[in-house]
Design a protein around this motif. Structure first.
Motif, short mmCIF file in Angstrom:
data_model
loop_
_atom_site.label_atom_id
_atom_site.label_comp_id
_atom_site.label_asym_id
_atom_site.label_seq_id
_atom_site.Cartn_x
_atom_site.Cartn_y
_atom_site.Cartn_z
N SER A 11 -21.00 -12.27 29.82
CA SER A 11 -21.96 -11.96 28.75
C SER A 11 -21.38 -10.99 27.73
O SER A 11 -20.38 -10.30 27.97
N LEU A 12 -22.06 -10.91 26.58
CA LEU A 12 -21.68 -9.93 25.56
C LEU A 12 -21.81 -8.52 26.11
O LEU A 12 -20.97 -7.65 25.80
N LEU A 13 -22.82 -8.26 26.91
CA LEU A 13 -23.02 -6.92 27.47
C LEU A 13 -21.79 -6.48 28.27
O LEU A 13 -21.32 -5.35 28.14
N HIS A 14 -21.27 -7.36 29.11
CA HIS A 14 -20.09 -7.00 29.90
C HIS A 14 -18.86 -6.83 29.02
O HIS A 14 -18.00 -5.98 29.29
N PHE A 15 -18.78 -7.63 27.96
CA PHE A 15 -17.69 -7.45 27.02
C PHE A 15 -17.77 -6.09 26.34
O PHE A 15 -16.75 -5.40 26.16
N MET A 16 -18.98 -5.67 25.97
CA MET A 16 -19.16 -4.36 25.36
C MET A 16 -18.79 -3.25 26.33
O MET A 16 -18.19 -2.24 25.95
N ARG A 17 -19.14 -3.42 27.60
CA ARG A 17 -18.74 -2.44 28.61
C ARG A 17 -17.22 -2.33 28.67
O ARG A 17 -16.67 -1.23 28.79
N LEU A 18 -16.52 -3.47 28.59
CA LEU A 18 -15.06 -3.46 28.62
C LEU A 18 -14.51 -2.72 27.40
O LEU A 18 -13.61 -1.89 27.53
N LEU A 19 -15.04 -3.03 26.21
CA LEU A 19 -14.58 -2.36 25.00
C LEU A 19 -14.76 -0.84 25.11
O LEU A 19 -13.87 -0.07 24.76
N ILE A 20 -15.93 -0.44 25.59
CA ILE A 20 -16.21 0.99 25.70
C ILE A 20 -15.28 1.65 26.70
O ILE A 20 -14.76 2.74 26.47
N SER A 21 -15.04 0.98 27.82
CA SER A 21 -14.13 1.53 28.82
C SER A 21 -12.72 1.71 28.27
O SER A 21 -12.09 2.76 28.44
N ARG A 22 -12.22 0.68 27.56
CA ARG A 22 -10.88 0.78 26.99
C ARG A 22 -10.83 1.82 25.87
O ARG A 22 -9.84 2.53 25.72
N TYR A 23 -11.88 1.90 25.09
CA TYR A 23 -11.93 2.91 24.03
C TYR A 23 -11.89 4.32 24.63
O TYR A 23 -11.16 5.19 24.15
N ARG A 24 -12.65 4.53 25.68
CA ARG A 24 -12.74 5.88 26.28
C ARG A 24 -11.42 6.29 26.94
O ARG A 24 -11.13 7.48 27.04
N THR A 25 -10.63 5.32 27.38
CA THR A 25 -9.34 5.65 28.00
C THR A 25 -8.18 5.56 27.01
O THR A 25 -7.02 5.58 27.42
#
Length: 555
Positions: A444-458
């Motif tokens: 889903s888009l929600l899980h994709f957004m979680r991935l983006l946020i995780s990569r952004y934060r690291t």
């Protein structure tokens, strides 16, 4: 720079999530969102990766402008709960690693605010000069913010026979910030909410707020001095407080609102210039308008930061584009009159504008999180909510949050007529777009957004690093690199519907250098010439971490 510096200037790699309590979650079933409902959704926001919640106005209000007409700066509207409920939300959010900031609406008040009620009762009222009054309107006056609703920024008050200033609606009289007593009261408001646990403020309409439009005090001087005083006060009361300003001005003017090289005024500002070029680039399938604008971004102080966004709670303003450019964006994303506002904006959310194409939607959000600065999300973006054009104007994008496929999208158990606005219908209605189903769907888009946020934060280089536009031959591709003391990343985004292969320079790289893909599996080798060849799918995107032998970064 140490990695621990990222907690001192926490806003430089934060993820900000804007929500309206009224439309987010109704827990008591009366049809209106409430603070208890928000409290029950804090875990959802924490799992998404949000680190800062921006609350739209929650103050007591006649609600003629969605809460931006405040009648008491020190309270919570009873529809949403109590001051105690708000403090519980702030405390619980902090426990989950999230700060809370509040909308600070001090350019004007509601006409029902006790200050204005007193001010308009008599010319001798002690609150009379809290507002700007004139016997006759000045010959030179600014245009109303809402030209479809107001024909002047001056309104005649029959009771005392004078005109008062209102840049927005006539029921929102402007405060006279030139009056030292008004400035003192605003300081008290800021101090109060910082004591309540807020981590700062999003300040509404900053240029109008600090401008002395015929104010009563000739000693007021430069409004930037006052803004600097507010910033100093906020930092004294709470050392890590942030002031996020709405300053829709050209870059050269925005630098002044940061406080120049000292960075002692606003902490963060929205980047309206780049946002509007994103949509122009999307409309043209040509990344060059955005690349040119990003290259013009001025240098700012270390503690200052740009806030990047694709949508917010207002119309999608296109005021920085030329008339012909604006017409291009209208034709692509808002061709119907009901989709447009004030001749300068669009009242739609991103997914319907991109015709629901998941490739373009994901590319756009990948771009958002890869741009140097701090990303700001508007509630529902993470699941791809659409607008409801049956709601008037800006309210089309302020529809109830869609939690599930249940009645009213799971927002409320109340009757539909009791809701603050209509639930979105059709292809973007809760039957097809909701958080409950996307939480359980890893594609889903929600899980994709979680991935983006995780990569952004690291990837702290995104928030802290310097931007370079990487030269390459394809007009449809934006290639940019962000480099900071803790690392470097190259991002590629294809705005076109055709796949392509491109060679990019990797400055400082050689055949020992590798580009680690952060959003997909795999890595790309760099040649001894310091170049790399990559393929982008239609509307494709890549985040590539630049690594060399001995790097200790993981992931």
């Amino acid at each position: 720079m140490r990695i621990t510096d990222t907690s001192d200037l926490w806003w430089k790699n934060a993820v900000v999530y804007c929500l309206d309590v009224e439309t987010f979650m109704d827990w008591n079933g009366d049809g209106t969102g409430d603070l208890d409902g928000l409290a029950h959704r804090l875990d959802y926001l924490a799992e998404l990766g949000v680190t800062c919640i921006w609350l739209m106005p929650f103050y007591p209000t006649p609600d003629k402008d969605d809460g931006y007409d405040v009648s008491d700066f020190y309270g919570v509207d009873k529809r949403f709960g109590s001051l105690g409920d708000l403090v519980e939300v702030i405390r619980s959010a902090r426990d989950r690693g999230m700060r809370v900031i509040a909308d600070l609406v001090v350019n004007h008040t509601s006409e029902k605010h006790p200050w204005f009620v007193s001010a308009r009762s008599s010319r001798t009222s002690p609150y009379r000069d809290f507002y700007v009054w004139r016997d006759t309107p000045p010959k030179s006056t600014p245009e109303p913010i809402f030209p479809d609703k107001e024909n002047s920024v001056w309104n005649f008050d029959e009771r005392t026979g004078q005109y008062y200033l209102h840049r927005f609606y006539r029921h929102q009289p402007d405060l006279n910030v030139a009056n030292p007593r008004v400035r003192e009261e605003i300081g008290k408001v800021i101090g109060f909410w910082l004591e309540m646990g807020m981590s700062g403020f999003r300040i509404d309409a900053v240029p109008f707020f600090i401008d002395d439009e015929g104010g009563a005090d000739d000693d007021y001087g430069d409004g930037h001095v006052y803004l600097r005083e507010l910033s100093d006060m906020a930092k004294r009361r709470r050392g890590d407080a942030v002031l996020l300003g709405e300053v829709n001005l050209p870059y050269k003017d925005q630098v002044k609102f940061f406080g120049g090289p000292q960075g002692d005024e606003l902490t963060m500002q929205f980047d309206f210039e780049s946002m509007q070029r994103i949509y122009l680039s999307l409309a043209r399938s040509d990344a060059r308008p955005l690349a040119r604008m990003l290259a013009k971004r001025p240098d700012i102080a270390l503690r200052s930061q740009w806030a990047n966004f694709l949508r917010n709670h207002d119309e999608l303003t296109l005021d920085k584009l030329s008339e012909s450019e604006r017409d291009e964006v209208f034709a692509a994303f808002g061709p119907e009159k009901r989709m447009q506002a004030f001749g300068r904006g669009i009242v739609r959310r991103l997914p319907p504008m991109l015709e629901g194409d998941p490739r373009r939607i994901r590319m756009a959000y990948s771009l958002l999180f890869s741009l140097p600065g701090t990303p700001v999300l508007f509630y529902g973006e993470e699941i791809g909510m659409g607008e409801n054009l049956n709601a008037e104007g800006r309210h089309s994008v302020r529809t109830p949050m869609q939690w599930s496929s249940a009645k009213n999208g799971g927002f409320s158990t109340a009757r539909r007529r009791s809701l603050p606005g209509p639930v979105t219908e059709g292809a973007y209605g809760p039957e097809f777009v909701n958080a409950d189903e996307q939480v359980r769907d890893r594609d889903s888009l929600l899980h994709f957004m979680r991935l983006l946020i995780s990569r952004y934060r690291t990837s702290p280089e995104i928030g802290w690093g310097e931007l370079t536009i990487v030269k390459q031959p394809h007009a449809s591709v934006l290639a940019h690199r962000v480099t900071g003391p803790l690392g470097s990343m190259i991002a590629l985004h294809n705005f076109a519907a055709e796949s392509l292969t491109l060679e990019i320079p990797v400055d400082g790289g050689d055949d020992d250098t590798r580009l680690i893909d952060l959003l997909h599996d795999g890595a790309t080798a760099v040649t001894s010439r310091g170049t790399a060849e990559l393929t982008l799918e239609p509307y494709g995107y890549r985040w590539l971490r630049v690594t060399n032998p001995g790097t200790r970064r993981i992931g």
